[in-house]
Design an enzyme around this catalytic site. Sequence first.
Site, short mmCIF file in Angstrom:
data_model
loop_
_atom_site.label_atom_id
_atom_site.label_comp_id
_atom_site.label_asym_id
_atom_site.label_seq_id
_atom_site.Cartn_x
_atom_site.Cartn_y
_atom_site.Cartn_z
N LYS A 64 0.84 -1.21 0.00
CA LYS A 64 0.00 0.00 0.00
C LYS A 64 0.87 1.26 0.00
CE LYS A 64 -3.72 0.02 2.50
NZ LYS A 64 -4.67 0.07 3.64
N GLU A 109 10.05 -5.80 4.04
CA GLU A 109 10.23 -7.11 3.43
C GLU A 109 9.89 -7.08 1.94
OE1 GLU A 109 8.71 -7.85 7.71
OE2 GLU A 109 8.36 -6.43 6.08
N GLU A 142 -4.96 -11.63 13.84
CA GLU A 142 -4.56 -10.23 13.73
C GLU A 142 -5.75 -9.33 14.03
OE1 GLU A 142 -1.27 -8.80 10.99
OE2 GLU A 142 -3.02 -7.99 9.95
N GLY A 194 -5.42 -4.99 5.16
CA GLY A 194 -4.64 -5.97 4.41
C GLY A 194 -5.22 -7.36 4.42
N ARG A 195 -5.68 -7.81 5.58
CA ARG A 195 -6.20 -9.18 5.69
C ARG A 195 -7.59 -9.33 5.10
NH1 ARG A 195 -5.49 -6.52 10.25
NH2 ARG A 195 -7.15 -6.16 11.77
N HIS A 225 -3.86 -38.22 10.50
CA HIS A 225 -2.68 -39.01 10.83
C HIS A 225 -1.61 -38.17 11.48
CE1 HIS A 225 -4.00 -42.67 8.64
NE2 HIS A 225 -4.70 -41.78 7.95
N LYS A 281 7.97 -3.96 13.25
CA LYS A 281 8.51 -3.38 12.03
C LYS A 281 9.48 -2.25 12.34
CE LYS A 281 4.42 -4.24 9.12
NZ LYS A 281 3.36 -3.58 8.33
#
Length: 554
Positions: free
Chosen positions: A207, A213, A363, A277-278, A394, A514
């Site tokens: 954004k 990152e 979040e 964002g999510r 399993h 961050k």
Amino acid sequence: MTIDPTSTPQWQALAAHFGDVEDLHLRQLFAADPERTVRLTAEAGDLVVDYSKNRITAETLALLFDLARATGVEAHRDAMFAGVHINSTEDRAVLHVALRMPEDETLIVDGQNVVADAHAVLRRMGDLSDRIRDGRWVGATGERIRAVINIGIGGSDLGPDMATEALAGYATPDLISRFVSNVDPVDLYAATHDLDPATTLFVISSKTFTTLETLTNAAGAREWLLNGLADAAGDSGSVDPDAVAKHFIAVSTNTKAVAEFGIDTANMLEFWDWVGGRYSYDSAIGFSLMVAIGKDAFAEMLAGFHAIDEHFRTAPVDQNVPVLLGLINVWYNNFFGAQTHAVLPYSHRLARFPAYLQQLTMESNGKSVRLDGSAVVGQTGEIFWGAPGTNGQHAFYQLIHQGTKLIPADFIAFAEATHDNGTQQDLLMANCLAQTKALAFGKTAEEIAAEGTPPALVPHKVMPGNRPSTTIVAPKLTPRILGELVALYEHTVFVEGAIWGIDSFDQWGVELGKVMAKELAPVLSADEVPDLSGQDASTAALVRLYRSLRGRPV
């Protein structure tokens, strides 16, 4: 005014009721009510939700619905759909629902028709994706694009990555789709090492176009592209000066930074601060997904989102499936003390769905302060986790069946596989239904002994049952159904946050890490011995260890 839910009469009534029902077994509840499954099955869109295997009674539900009304869930929901700035700590509207409204609808927020804005971007996405898919977009050497790599992190990665895998059966076969998120250089290497730079396109999703990152990986991708093109050019060494513009698309709001990177701003797709964002992969953040599946399938997915949005917006509390599921989650979290929630999709294509839900739920609701700044009382967000069936059977189902922890579970199943081959889907569904049955009803010592089991072994084979689950069934994992599933969980998370009185749409806990990472990066990489006087003893020691292992002075 923020309401402390634990101080309400409705919460106190639930606490008293919990004392009456906490020891009831699902065997008893089913035996006492032959119509239980009929009453406790609901529909939303194309999803059929069987919640009868939860440790609830009709009185439990009535009390939970009273709690929803008392804490203003409906008013909070209506405020979101109206564009009120319900993200109060950032003074923002919360309008992911506007991303999937039909084009003929209007929603004016802060003087702007946000639906028109969303569709303007969707049209640009459609045009760009068509050009990539049909070969009109060519790279620096004139060759068509064969691979699209999305570079983002968090919501700019988890959503489109999950959805691209979920809808792989709808993707065009002649385009590779990959995702890079981790600043670990191995992630970028793994995505690019076997590709031809001349036929690779990068989508940089950030954004602000400042995410550490993402911009680190973007710079690495640019270097890989230019070096690869130069190597291919051989002795001439001639690389198109517009190579970056021909191999990069940006999803951002920072025009200046995008241009400085070398991306043509005509190939920049916008999104807005009212999209968290999510909650964003149905915006321009999902551009790489649109390239993979096409704009028509993407539109079908948006229609699925909207169908559940409309159900959530209009259905009364006691008939509203996201409200119902959110309340049941609160019931387990705050009264039974359950700390985790398993999501178990019986579809290999949904392998990334639990990871996607981890961000969406944890979040959003990983908060310990209410909207008014006061501390919450009791627990908020659950820990979400899971894996596809039958693999999980399993691995960790043993703990759910016979462990000491109560773990409510969602089973997600489909009548038809995306790639069916006769009876194999029947076997998959048999496993799914068997697990929910075994979790609910178990097997008693008497039943096991009657089978001739040696007495010493009987206690080890007892399955206590009474382990709650919800089963969500759909016809097939299509783009529409995926949209419905995601919207269902989005609104379930919303309901929980509204009841707890927290802001489900900020994430200040993410921001501190961050800031600290940016402060520590030059300390780790400095050529000279850095000043560590401002660091705590543990961090300073770890910095010295890292620098020593890298051969840098300490």
